[in-house]
Design a protein around this motif. Structure first.
Motif, short mmCIF file in Angstrom:
data_model
loop_
_atom_site.label_atom_id
_atom_site.label_comp_id
_atom_site.label_asym_id
_atom_site.label_seq_id
_atom_site.Cartn_x
_atom_site.Cartn_y
_atom_site.Cartn_z
N LYS A 119 -3.74 -3.38 -0.81
CA LYS A 119 -3.36 -2.11 -1.41
C LYS A 119 -2.26 -1.49 -0.55
O LYS A 119 -2.46 -1.25 0.64
CB LYS A 119 -4.56 -1.15 -1.49
CG LYS A 119 -5.74 -1.70 -2.27
CD LYS A 119 -5.42 -1.92 -3.74
CE LYS A 119 -6.66 -2.37 -4.50
NZ LYS A 119 -6.36 -2.68 -5.92
N ASP A 120 -1.12 -1.24 -1.16
CA ASP A 120 0.01 -0.67 -0.43
C ASP A 120 0.26 0.76 -0.92
O ASP A 120 0.18 1.04 -2.11
CB ASP A 120 1.27 -1.51 -0.67
CG ASP A 120 1.20 -2.85 0.04
OD1 ASP A 120 1.73 -2.95 1.16
OD2 ASP A 120 0.63 -3.80 -0.54
N LEU A 121 0.57 1.64 0.03
CA LEU A 121 0.78 3.04 -0.29
C LEU A 121 1.91 3.61 0.57
O LEU A 121 1.89 3.46 1.79
CB LEU A 121 -0.51 3.83 -0.04
CG LEU A 121 -0.44 5.36 -0.18
CD1 LEU A 121 -0.19 5.75 -1.63
CD2 LEU A 121 -1.72 6.00 0.35
N HIS A 122 2.87 4.27 -0.07
CA HIS A 122 3.87 5.05 0.65
C HIS A 122 3.29 6.43 0.96
O HIS A 122 2.71 7.07 0.09
CB HIS A 122 5.14 5.24 -0.20
CG HIS A 122 5.93 3.99 -0.41
ND1 HIS A 122 6.68 3.42 0.57
CD2 HIS A 122 6.09 3.23 -1.53
CE1 HIS A 122 7.28 2.33 0.09
NE2 HIS A 122 6.93 2.20 -1.19
N VAL A 181 -5.91 -0.23 3.43
CA VAL A 181 -4.66 0.16 2.78
C VAL A 181 -3.49 -0.09 3.74
O VAL A 181 -3.56 0.29 4.91
CB VAL A 181 -4.70 1.64 2.37
CG1 VAL A 181 -3.35 2.08 1.79
CG2 VAL A 181 -5.81 1.88 1.36
N VAL A 233 -0.26 1.10 4.85
CA VAL A 233 0.47 2.36 4.75
C VAL A 233 1.92 2.15 5.15
O VAL A 233 2.22 1.66 6.25
CB VAL A 233 -0.16 3.44 5.66
CG1 VAL A 233 0.69 4.71 5.64
CG2 VAL A 233 -1.60 3.74 5.21
N TYR A 293 4.96 0.65 -5.33
CA TYR A 293 3.71 1.15 -4.77
C TYR A 293 3.55 2.65 -5.04
O TYR A 293 4.53 3.39 -5.18
CB TYR A 293 3.69 0.94 -3.25
CG TYR A 293 3.92 -0.49 -2.81
CD1 TYR A 293 3.44 -1.57 -3.56
CD2 TYR A 293 4.59 -0.76 -1.62
CE1 TYR A 293 3.66 -2.88 -3.13
CE2 TYR A 293 4.80 -2.06 -1.19
CZ TYR A 293 4.35 -3.12 -1.95
OH TYR A 293 4.56 -4.41 -1.52
N PRO A 294 2.31 3.12 -5.10
CA PRO A 294 2.07 4.56 -5.23
C PRO A 294 2.66 5.33 -4.05
O PRO A 294 2.85 4.78 -2.95
CB PRO A 294 0.54 4.67 -5.25
CG PRO A 294 0.05 3.31 -5.62
CD PRO A 294 1.05 2.35 -5.07
N LEU A 336 2.34 9.02 -1.79
CA LEU A 336 1.64 10.25 -1.44
C LEU A 336 2.62 11.16 -0.71
O LEU A 336 3.11 10.82 0.37
CB LEU A 336 0.44 9.93 -0.54
CG LEU A 336 -0.35 11.11 0.04
CD1 LEU A 336 -0.92 11.98 -1.07
CD2 LEU A 336 -1.46 10.62 0.95
N ILE A 395 -8.69 6.53 -2.19
CA ILE A 395 -8.30 5.16 -2.55
C ILE A 395 -8.70 4.85 -3.98
O ILE A 395 -7.91 4.31 -4.77
CB ILE A 395 -8.95 4.15 -1.57
CG1 ILE A 395 -8.31 4.26 -0.19
CG2 ILE A 395 -8.82 2.73 -2.10
CD1 ILE A 395 -9.09 3.56 0.90
N ILE A 454 -6.31 6.66 -6.35
CA ILE A 454 -4.94 6.13 -6.40
C ILE A 454 -4.90 4.78 -7.09
O ILE A 454 -4.06 4.54 -7.98
CB ILE A 454 -4.36 6.01 -4.97
CG1 ILE A 454 -4.16 7.37 -4.34
CG2 ILE A 454 -3.02 5.24 -5.01
CD1 ILE A 454 -3.79 7.33 -2.87
N PHE A 455 -5.80 3.89 -6.72
CA PHE A 455 -5.69 2.51 -7.18
C PHE A 455 -6.56 2.19 -8.40
O PHE A 455 -6.46 1.12 -8.97
CB PHE A 455 -6.03 1.55 -6.03
CG PHE A 455 -5.06 1.66 -4.89
CD1 PHE A 455 -3.77 1.14 -4.99
CD2 PHE A 455 -5.41 2.31 -3.71
CE1 PHE A 455 -2.87 1.24 -3.95
CE2 PHE A 455 -4.51 2.43 -2.65
CZ PHE A 455 -3.24 1.89 -2.79
#
Length: 378
Positions: A5-8, A38, A40, A99-100, A102, A369, A372-373
């Motif tokens: 899981k990748d998140l900005h 995740v 980040v 990627y999503p 935040l 999490i 978001i996912f």
């Protein structure tokens, strides 16, 4: 463990060291997310804080961007805190994948409405209702230029806040902010503040002084400290220690006139934490109620008796863990009542059960999490 899981995360400042309100929430949030698998991708707007090896160890990747500083803060119709965080490079990096994202604070939302990001999952973490906060700064500011700037910035922030309609979800940091925001937007949820406490660490027994702490260069904190000095502890037979950097000349002068008050303007984080634990009473008045006061969370995890006013705890769910006093006479009476009462194991157990049921970083990160996912947030 959630994998792949990748998140900005876009941060308004370099969030390490985690040594003041907003960056504490950012750092411990990204740390909790990383610990749950995740990856980040952290984007930091940088001003006055160096690059951090700690962030490199916690995050999958870290990007740094220089925050723009305008000599004329009225140069733009956008809020100054937004206009100074709008480098094109960050948009280019966000567009390298799908990627999503935040956004930490409305400060970072310049590109929230950008058409190239229209199909992305975008969550905004609101650290405050910023236009209300800036209006409160204007109310207590004595410098005419700064007062005018804060009023102008408040109006710009109130207008700009409509950008939140472009977010998939908006994460309010307090219940009060949640109720405020949901009146205007349909995509708001409550995400409790992240912090550096894994367990309650309170000493049983008694201390022999009261303690107030905060960055005294912030008008709200300086006002609270002056209130305690002038209205409560002057001519009151109980010791008070105030710790915080950048105290005003007025505060220094007021303290000098009181033998029972000690001002520590160079106390580091560890010394402040030690004083918080050693104090018999931590006292935390505030005169504006937006956001969540992280120092309240830290005091309840680490300190004995806690005296607050209504604005500090309204609708936090923490009211029953504090002693509420709204006037100088109420505060004095409460101190007189508490000063001979030791803090007990039973009270520590109660604190632990209550705090960890709402402010457990692992649980709150897991909920974020899922939202978001799995698109569970509404």
């Amino acid at each position: 463990m959630i994998l792949d899981k990748d998140l900005h995360i876009i941060s308004f400042n370099v969030p390490y060291p985690a040594d003041y309100g907003g960056v504490i929430d950012v750092f411990y949030k990204l740390k909790a997310l990383s610990e749950q698998g995740v990856r980040v991708h952290l984007h930091c707007y940088q001003y006055g804080r160096p690059e951090s090896a700690m962030l490199e160890s916690v995050c999958h990747k870290v990007y740094y961007y220089k925050r723009k500083i305008y000599k004329d803060p009225f140069f733009t119709r956008q809020p100054y805190i937004v206009a100074t965080r709008n480098t094109a490079e960050i948009l280019q990096n966000l567009l390298k994948d799908n990627y999503p994202i935040l956004f930490e604070g409305i400060h970072c939302c310049h590109y929230l409405s950008h058409p190239d990001l229209s199909n992305r999952i975008k969550i905004v973490r609101m650290h405050n209702i910023e236009h209300i906060y800036y209006r409160s700064l204007a109310r207590i500011e004595r410098n005419i230029f700064k007062k005018y700037f804060f009023y102008v910035e408040a109006e710009r922030l109130k207008t700009f806040e409509r950008v939140l309609t472009n977010a998939t979800s908006v994460a309010a940091i307090s219940r009060d902010d949640y109720q405020n925001l949901r009146k205007k937007y349909d995509n708001v949820f409550y995400l409790p503040v992240f912090h550096g406490n894994e367990f309650v660490n309170i000493s049983v027994g008694k201390g022999d002084f009261a303690f107030y702490h905060g960055n005294l260069g912030v008008g709200e904190n300086n006002e609270a400290a002056l209130y305690l000095v002038k209205e409560v502890f002057k001519d009151f037979d109980y010791p008070l220690i105030i710790a915080g950097m950048n105290p005003s000349k007025e505060l220094k002068k007021a303290v000098e006139e009181c033998e029972n008050i000690n001002l520590l303007s160079k106390a580091g984080t560890q010394e402040i934490n030690n004083l918080m634990q050693e104090a018999h009473i931590n006292i935390l008045p505030t005169f504006q109620s937006t956001g969540m006061k992280l120092k309240l969370i830290n005091v309840l995890f680490n300190g004995r008796h806690c005296i607050v006013n209504d604005k500090m705890v309204h609708n936090t769910g923490l009211e029953h863990l504090c002693h509420i006093a709204n006037t100088p006479n109420d505060i004095k009476s409460t101190i007189k009542k508490l000063k001979e009462i030791p803090f007990t194991e039973k009270e520590i157990e109660s604190r632990s059960a209550n705090l960890l049921s709402h402010f457990d970083n692992r649980i709150n990160a897991s909920n974020l999490i899922d939202g978001i996912f799995s698109a569970k947030l509404v």
